[in-house]
Design a protein around this motif. Sequence first.
Motif, PDB file in Angstrom:
ATOM      1  N   HIS A  83     -27.559  16.995   6.684  1.00 40.27           N
ATOM      2  CA  HIS A  83     -27.761  15.765   5.944  1.00 40.27           C
ATOM      3  C   HIS A  83     -26.816  14.882   6.327  1.00 40.27           C
ATOM      4  O   HIS A  83     -25.684  14.297   5.808  1.00 40.27           O
ATOM      5  N   HIS A  84     -27.442  14.167   7.456  1.00 45.64           N
ATOM      6  CA  HIS A  84     -26.383  13.254   8.017  1.00 45.64           C
ATOM      7  C   HIS A  84     -26.905  11.678   7.661  1.00 45.64           C
ATOM      8  O   HIS A  84     -28.059  11.088   7.820  1.00 45.64           O
ATOM      9  N   ARG A  85     -25.942  11.029   6.875  1.00 45.42           N
ATOM     10  CA  ARG A  85     -26.132   9.723   6.505  1.00 45.42           C
ATOM     11  C   ARG A  85     -24.783   8.869   6.967  1.00 45.42           C
ATOM     12  O   ARG A  85     -23.775   9.306   7.027  1.00 45.42           O
ATOM     13  N   PRO A  86     -25.066   7.442   7.271  1.00 42.37           N
ATOM     14  CA  PRO A  86     -23.850   6.682   7.423  1.00 42.37           C
ATOM     15  C   PRO A  86     -22.948   6.509   6.353  1.00 42.37           C
ATOM     16  O   PRO A  86     -23.438   6.430   5.338  1.00 42.37           O
ATOM     17  N   SER A  87     -21.774   6.578   6.476  1.00 40.77           N
ATOM     18  CA  SER A  87     -20.820   6.392   5.406  1.00 40.77           C
ATOM     19  C   SER A  87     -20.898   4.880   5.341  1.00 40.77           C
ATOM     20  O   SER A  87     -20.841   4.823   3.662  1.00 40.77           O
ATOM     21  N   SER A  88     -21.282   3.971   5.517  1.00 43.93           N
ATOM     22  CA  SER A  88     -21.714   2.584   5.033  1.00 43.93           C
ATOM     23  C   SER A  88     -22.567   1.807   6.252  1.00 43.93           C
ATOM     24  O   SER A  88     -22.279   2.290   7.316  1.00 43.93           O
ATOM     25  N   GLY A  89     -23.008   0.923   5.758  1.00 44.39           N
ATOM     26  CA  GLY A  89     -23.929   0.024   6.662  1.00 44.39           C
ATOM     27  C   GLY A  89     -22.996  -0.929   7.205  1.00 44.39           C
ATOM     28  O   GLY A  89     -21.627  -0.988   7.194  1.00 44.39           O
ATOM     29  N   PRO A  90     -23.215  -1.946   8.304  1.00 48.34           N
ATOM     30  CA  PRO A  90     -22.225  -2.941   8.686  1.00 48.34           C
ATOM     31  C   PRO A  90     -21.717  -3.794   7.885  1.00 48.34           C
ATOM     32  O   PRO A  90     -20.700  -4.445   8.160  1.00 48.34           O
ATOM     33  N   ASP A  91     -22.404  -4.080   6.730  1.00 45.68           N
ATOM     34  CA  ASP A  91     -22.043  -4.923   5.553  1.00 45.68           C
ATOM     35  C   ASP A  91     -20.979  -4.107   4.553  1.00 45.68           C
ATOM     36  O   ASP A  91     -20.373  -4.749   3.942  1.00 45.68           O
ATOM     37  N   GLY A  92     -21.238  -3.197   4.538  1.00 41.73           N
ATOM     38  CA  GLY A  92     -20.346  -1.991   3.528  1.00 41.73           C
ATOM     39  C   GLY A  92     -21.497  -1.232   3.049  1.00 41.73           C
ATOM     40  O   GLY A  92     -22.542  -0.981   3.517  1.00 41.73           O
ATOM     41  N   PRO A  93     -21.028  -0.230   2.083  1.00 40.54           N
ATOM     42  CA  PRO A  93     -21.824   0.821   1.283  1.00 40.54           C
ATOM     43  C   PRO A  93     -23.171   0.240   0.685  1.00 40.54           C
ATOM     44  O   PRO A  93     -23.085  -0.843   0.151  1.00 40.54           O
ATOM     45  N   ARG A  94     -24.310   0.926   0.898  1.00 36.70           N
ATOM     46  CA  ARG A  94     -25.502   0.493   0.595  1.00 36.70           C
ATOM     47  C   ARG A  94     -26.249   1.625   0.149  1.00 36.70           C
ATOM     48  O   ARG A  94     -25.867   2.947   0.255  1.00 36.70           O
ATOM     49  N   VAL A  95     -27.506   1.668  -0.516  1.00 31.30           N
ATOM     50  CA  VAL A  95     -28.377   2.583  -0.408  1.00 31.30           C
ATOM     51  C   VAL A  95     -28.454   3.605   0.613  1.00 31.30           C
ATOM     52  O   VAL A  95     -28.879   2.818   1.751  1.00 31.30           O
ATOM     53  N   GLY A  96     -28.181   4.929   0.208  1.00 32.45           N
ATOM     54  CA  GLY A  96     -28.489   5.657   1.663  1.00 32.45           C
ATOM     55  C   GLY A  96     -27.060   6.138   2.062  1.00 32.45           C
ATOM     56  O   GLY A  96     -27.188   7.152   2.827  1.00 32.45           O
ATOM     57  N   SER A  97     -25.920   5.466   1.818  1.00 32.95           N
ATOM     58  CA  SER A  97     -24.774   5.655   2.108  1.00 32.95           C
ATOM     59  C   SER A  97     -24.032   6.839   1.420  1.00 32.95           C
ATOM     60  O   SER A  97     -24.470   7.092   0.189  1.00 32.95           O
ATOM     61  N   SER A  98     -23.094   7.424   1.926  1.00 36.32           N
ATOM     62  CA  SER A  98     -22.228   8.311   1.238  1.00 36.32           C
ATOM     63  C   SER A  98     -21.132   8.620   1.903  1.00 36.32           C
ATOM     64  O   SER A  98     -20.793   8.055   2.947  1.00 36.32           O
ATOM     65  N   GLY A  99     -20.029   9.183   1.045  1.00 33.56           N
ATOM     66  CA  GLY A  99     -18.934   9.147   1.598  1.00 33.56           C
ATOM     67  C   GLY A  99     -17.699   8.935   0.604  1.00 33.56           C
ATOM     68  O   GLY A  99     -17.971   8.439  -0.405  1.00 33.56           O
ATOM     69  N   PRO A 100     -16.476   8.973   0.774  1.00 33.66           N
ATOM     70  CA  PRO A 100     -15.301   8.339   0.016  1.00 33.66           C
ATOM     71  C   PRO A 100     -15.518   7.292  -0.452  1.00 33.66           C
ATOM     72  O   PRO A 100     -15.076   6.927  -1.439  1.00 33.66           O
ATOM     73  N   GLU A 101     -15.869   6.194   0.336  1.00 37.11           N
ATOM     74  CA  GLU A 101     -15.941   4.734   0.128  1.00 37.11           C
ATOM     75  C   GLU A 101     -16.940   4.593  -0.982  1.00 37.11           C
ATOM     76  O   GLU A 101     -16.663   3.760  -2.190  1.00 37.11           O
ATOM     77  N   VAL A 102     -18.148   5.281  -1.056  1.00 38.24           N
ATOM     78  CA  VAL A 102     -18.846   5.312  -2.008  1.00 38.24           C
ATOM     79  C   VAL A 102     -18.688   5.797  -3.638  1.00 38.24           C
ATOM     80  O   VAL A 102     -18.569   5.038  -4.450  1.00 38.24           O
ATOM     81  N   LEU A 103     -17.688   6.826  -3.076  1.00 39.63           N
ATOM     82  CA  LEU A 103     -17.182   7.409  -4.586  1.00 39.63           C
ATOM     83  C   LEU A 103     -16.158   6.457  -5.239  1.00 39.63           C
ATOM     84  O   LEU A 103     -16.133   6.287  -6.356  1.00 39.63           O
ATOM     85  N   GLU A 104     -15.354   5.992  -4.344  1.00 42.84           N
ATOM     86  CA  GLU A 104     -14.471   4.690  -4.781  1.00 42.84           C
ATOM     87  C   GLU A 104     -15.173   3.660  -5.417  1.00 42.84           C
ATOM     88  O   GLU A 104     -14.919   3.390  -6.472  1.00 42.84           O
ATOM     89  N   VAL A 105     -16.381   3.197  -5.059  1.00 42.43           N
ATOM     90  CA  VAL A 105     -17.277   2.330  -5.828  1.00 42.43           C
ATOM     91  C   VAL A 105     -17.704   2.651  -7.005  1.00 42.43           C
ATOM     92  O   VAL A 105     -17.841   2.058  -8.128  1.00 42.43           O
ATOM     93  N   GLN A 106     -18.255   4.021  -6.968  1.00 41.54           N
ATOM     94  CA  GLN A 106     -18.896   4.669  -8.399  1.00 41.54           C
ATOM     95  C   GLN A 106     -17.614   4.641  -9.534  1.00 41.54           C
ATOM     96  O   GLN A 106     -17.877   4.309 -10.568  1.00 41.54           O
ATOM     97  N   VAL A 107     -16.592   5.172  -8.908  1.00 40.14           N
ATOM     98  CA  VAL A 107     -15.399   5.288  -9.892  1.00 40.14           C
ATOM     99  C   VAL A 107     -14.925   3.870 -10.527  1.00 40.14           C
ATOM    100  O   VAL A 107     -14.854   3.683 -11.677  1.00 40.14           O
TER     101      VAL A 107
END
Length: 160
Positions: A83-107
Amino acid sequence: MPDLPPPPTLVPDPVDTTGVPSRTPSTRPTPPRPPAPTRTAPKATRSAPAPVTATTVAPPPTTRAATSPPPAPPVSPPPTHEHHRPSSGPDGPRVGSSGPEVLEVQVMLQRLGLYEGPLDGEFGESTELAVIQFQWSVRVFERPGVCGPLTLAALREASA
């Protein structure tokens, strides 16, 4: 139109001496009217059919062009179970991204009351819609739904 009986004719009454015709119908028979002419369509005349001349039509040539088989569809690599997805795209987290940065955005979006989904670190449609709503509310004009540097800075400031 059907033939109707003729209207009664006014004739002088033999008993009346005034010479004025009476309004009562006479008992004398009236002469019969000649029958109305009937209309008939002119009879069609038949003429001899035109002579048919035979013409020979040559069949189309039956030469077969050399056809090649259709190209094979491209072969895609077999799916992997990772289940390999990039942690974020070149501009930042977006649909399909996963990881701690996305969790921070959700919080941060949840603190602002814009996100009610699971805090799982997976950037899905509900996270994207919350980011778009936040971007419009604070007038951050980056790519809609992508947490670029301006959106992340505004989120951190708003949720602090």
